[in-house]
Design a protein around this motif. Sequence first.
Motif, PDB file in Angstrom:
ATOM      1  N   LEU A 160      22.024 -82.437  -4.596  1.00 37.79           N
ATOM      2  CA  LEU A 160      23.106 -83.421  -4.703  1.00 37.79           C
ATOM      3  C   LEU A 160      22.556 -84.815  -4.997  1.00 37.79           C
ATOM      4  N   THR A 161      21.414 -85.145  -4.388  1.00 37.85           N
ATOM      5  CA  THR A 161      20.802 -86.451  -4.650  1.00 37.85           C
ATOM      6  C   THR A 161      20.389 -86.567  -6.120  1.00 37.85           C
ATOM      7  N   LEU A 162      19.844 -85.473  -6.666  1.00 36.76           N
ATOM      8  CA  LEU A 162      19.474 -85.471  -8.085  1.00 36.76           C
ATOM      9  C   LEU A 162      20.711 -85.640  -8.963  1.00 36.76           C
ATOM     10  N   THR A 163      21.775 -84.935  -8.617  1.00 37.79           N
ATOM     11  CA  THR A 163      23.024 -85.061  -9.379  1.00 37.79           C
ATOM     12  C   THR A 163      23.575 -86.484  -9.286  1.00 37.79           C
ATOM     13  N   MET A 164      23.493 -87.093  -8.092  1.00 35.52           N
ATOM     14  CA  MET A 164      23.984 -88.452  -7.904  1.00 35.52           C
ATOM     15  C   MET A 164      23.173 -89.438  -8.742  1.00 35.52           C
ATOM     16  N   ASN A 165      21.848 -89.270  -8.774  1.00 35.57           N
ATOM     17  CA  ASN A 165      21.008 -90.161  -9.562  1.00 35.57           C
ATOM     18  C   ASN A 165      21.314 -90.042 -11.057  1.00 35.57           C
ATOM     19  N   ARG A 166      21.558 -88.800 -11.483  1.00 33.05           N
ATOM     20  CA  ARG A 166      21.900 -88.605 -12.894  1.00 33.05           C
ATOM     21  C   ARG A 166      23.243 -89.254 -13.220  1.00 33.05           C
ATOM     22  N   ALA A 167      24.205 -89.116 -12.315  1.00 32.19           N
ATOM     23  CA  ALA A 167      25.514 -89.729 -12.546  1.00 32.19           C
ATOM     24  C   ALA A 167      25.411 -91.244 -12.571  1.00 32.19           C
ATOM     25  N   ARG A 168      24.604 -91.798 -11.659  1.00 32.85           N
ATOM     26  CA  ARG A 168      24.430 -93.253 -11.627  1.00 32.85           C
ATOM     27  C   ARG A 168      23.718 -93.745 -12.884  1.00 32.85           C
ATOM     28  N   GLN A 169      22.706 -92.950 -13.321  1.00 29.65           N
ATOM     29  CA  GLN A 169      21.991 -93.325 -14.539  1.00 29.65           C
ATOM     30  C   GLN A 169      22.932 -93.276 -15.750  1.00 29.65           C
ATOM     31  N   ALA A 170      23.803 -92.257 -15.782  1.00 28.02           N
ATOM     32  CA  ALA A 170      24.758 -92.151 -16.893  1.00 28.02           C
ATOM     33  C   ALA A 170      25.729 -93.328 -16.887  1.00 28.02           C
ATOM     34  N   ALA A 171      26.163 -93.733 -15.661  1.00 27.93           N
ATOM     35  CA  ALA A 171      27.093 -94.873 -15.569  1.00 27.93           C
ATOM     36  C   ALA A 171      26.421 -96.166 -16.025  1.00 27.93           C
ATOM     37  N   ILE A 172      25.147 -96.352 -15.651  1.00 24.72           N
ATOM     38  CA  ILE A 172      24.421 -97.565 -16.052  1.00 24.72           C
ATOM     39  C   ILE A 172      24.209 -97.573 -17.566  1.00 24.72           C
ATOM     40  N   THR A 173      23.831 -96.403 -18.112  1.00 30.31           N
ATOM     41  CA  THR A 173      23.629 -96.310 -19.560  1.00 30.31           C
ATOM     42  C   THR A 173      24.916 -96.611 -20.314  1.00 30.31           C
ATOM     43  N   LYS A 174      26.027 -96.099 -19.768  1.00 30.33           N
ATOM     44  CA  LYS A 174      27.318 -96.354 -20.405  1.00 30.33           C
ATOM     45  C   LYS A 174      27.657 -97.839 -20.403  1.00 30.33           C
ATOM     46  N   GLU A 175      27.376 -98.526 -19.291  1.00 29.99           N
ATOM     47  CA  GLU A 175      27.654 -99.960 -19.201  1.00 29.99           C
ATOM     48  C   GLU A 175      26.784-100.741 -20.167  1.00 29.99           C
ATOM     49  N   ILE A 176      25.498-100.344 -20.297  1.00 27.07           N
ATOM     50  CA  ILE A 176      24.598-101.034 -21.217  1.00 27.07           C
ATOM     51  C   ILE A 176      25.085-100.880 -22.660  1.00 27.07           C
ATOM     52  N   ILE A 177      25.516 -99.648 -22.976  1.00 25.13           N
ATOM     53  CA  ILE A 177      26.020 -99.391 -24.336  1.00 25.13           C
ATOM     54  C   ILE A 177      27.253-100.242 -24.618  1.00 25.13           C
ATOM     55  N   GLU A 178      28.118-100.361 -23.587  1.00 22.10           N
ATOM     56  CA  GLU A 178      29.330-101.169 -23.766  1.00 22.10           C
ATOM     57  C   GLU A 178      28.979-102.648 -23.979  1.00 22.10           C
ATOM     58  N   VAL A 179      27.989-103.163 -23.217  1.00 16.47           N
ATOM     59  CA  VAL A 179      27.583-104.564 -23.364  1.00 16.47           C
ATOM     60  C   VAL A 179      26.962-104.800 -24.738  1.00 16.47           C
ATOM     61  N   VAL A 180      26.078-103.888 -25.130  1.00 13.93           N
ATOM     62  CA  VAL A 180      25.431-104.040 -26.447  1.00 13.93           C
ATOM     63  C   VAL A 180      26.450-103.943 -27.561  1.00 13.93           C
ATOM     64  N   SER A 181      27.406-103.014 -27.440  1.00 18.20           N
ATOM     65  CA  SER A 181      28.444-102.865 -28.469  1.00 18.20           C
ATOM     66  C   SER A 181      29.308-104.117 -28.546  1.00 18.20           C
ATOM     67  N   GLY A 182      29.626-104.682 -27.367  1.00 18.92           N
ATOM     68  CA  GLY A 182      30.433-105.911 -27.363  1.00 18.92           C
ATOM     69  C   GLY A 182      29.696-107.080 -27.998  1.00 18.92           C
ATOM     70  N   ALA A 183      28.389-107.181 -27.700  1.00 18.61           N
ATOM     71  CA  ALA A 183      27.585-108.259 -28.293  1.00 18.61           C
ATOM     72  C   ALA A 183      27.476-108.111 -29.793  1.00 18.61           C
ATOM     73  N   ALA A 184      27.319-106.849 -30.214  1.00 16.82           N
ATOM     74  CA  ALA A 184      27.229-106.593 -31.662  1.00 16.82           C
ATOM     75  C   ALA A 184      28.528-106.917 -32.368  1.00 16.82           C
ATOM     76  N   ALA A 185      29.660-106.666 -31.656  1.00 17.78           N
ATOM     77  CA  ALA A 185      30.962-106.942 -32.279  1.00 17.78           C
ATOM     78  C   ALA A 185      31.186-108.440 -32.451  1.00 17.78           C
ATOM     79  N   LEU A 186      30.614-109.271 -31.529  1.00 19.09           N
ATOM     80  CA  LEU A 186      30.774-110.721 -31.646  1.00 19.09           C
ATOM     81  C   LEU A 186      29.983-111.281 -32.813  1.00 19.09           C
ATOM     82  N   ASP A 187      28.884-110.621 -33.208  1.00 18.74           N
ATOM     83  CA  ASP A 187      28.088-111.097 -34.332  1.00 18.74           C
ATOM     84  C   ASP A 187      28.838-110.841 -35.584  1.00 18.74           C
TER      85      ASP A 187
END
Length: 291
Positions: free
Chosen positions: A264-291
């Motif tokens: 369960l701890t491994l699954t939780m870490n993977r879920a947290r990593q996926a959530a962080i990756t998703k947020e980073i992608i959203e920030v990068v996509s938003g920054a790219a859209a402003l350019d």
Amino acid sequence: MPSLIDIRRRIRSVKNTQQITRALKLVSAAKLRRAQDRVIAARPYAQSIRELLSNLAAAAASDPDLSASTLLAQREAKRIELILMTSDTGKAGAFNANLTRTADRFIREHEGVAFDIVTVGRKGRDYFRRRNASVPRDYIGVLAKPAYATAAEIGRESVRRFRDGEVDAVYLINSEFKNVMSQKPSETRLLPVALPEPKQGEEPKIIDYIFEQPPLEMLQRLLPRYVEVAVFQGMLETSASEHAARMTAMDAASRNAGDVIDKLTLTMNRARQAAITKEIIEVVSGAAALD
């Protein structure tokens, strides 16, 4: 994939269960030590009384009334009393299931015979009551601290029923304590008493007693005591076996809970990593859209 909150909730629940199983293991380990000491201390006495019975029977062999002795009389088994010893509580792995399965097999082997089941322990009583079996007597809460007085009460009532002809035989099924990792169901005929016999190729060991009373009279007085001792020995063996089985089962449960927590701890870490990756992608996509 479940949310992080659900995974954390599951991890917390499994950890709470693991704490319970560890506590039960420690309690059973403490009780096992005392129960094991009592079993080891009682075995020599039980062995001595069996040897004394054998010597008395050999001395009384010339008495024509020996075969007619009430507790030695062989009768056609139309009704059997079966004393079954189980635990009062669960969480002991297959301990109770093995005992009830042995009792079921014994009953099937004696097809056409009526049975009265005397249960020592709640699990055996509940098992046979659910199957509408005849349970004339039950003893609950006596295996936590086995007492000779309880064993004597069980033995005396069984002897009385056999003497009065209410049953034609009495058998005992209990768990035999081998060691912490090994306990196995044991089946013993209590009545009519089966006198010990020398092993094949072994000379009978006869002690030359000087009797103040006729050997047959002493034998008839000793046989009921032998039944009581056999019941008490069965209670001690079953009590020690129960604690050993529960300690082993709770140790396995604790280790399994640890494995579940790791997964369960491994699954939780993977879920947290996926959530962080998703947020980073959203920030990068938003920054790219402003350019």
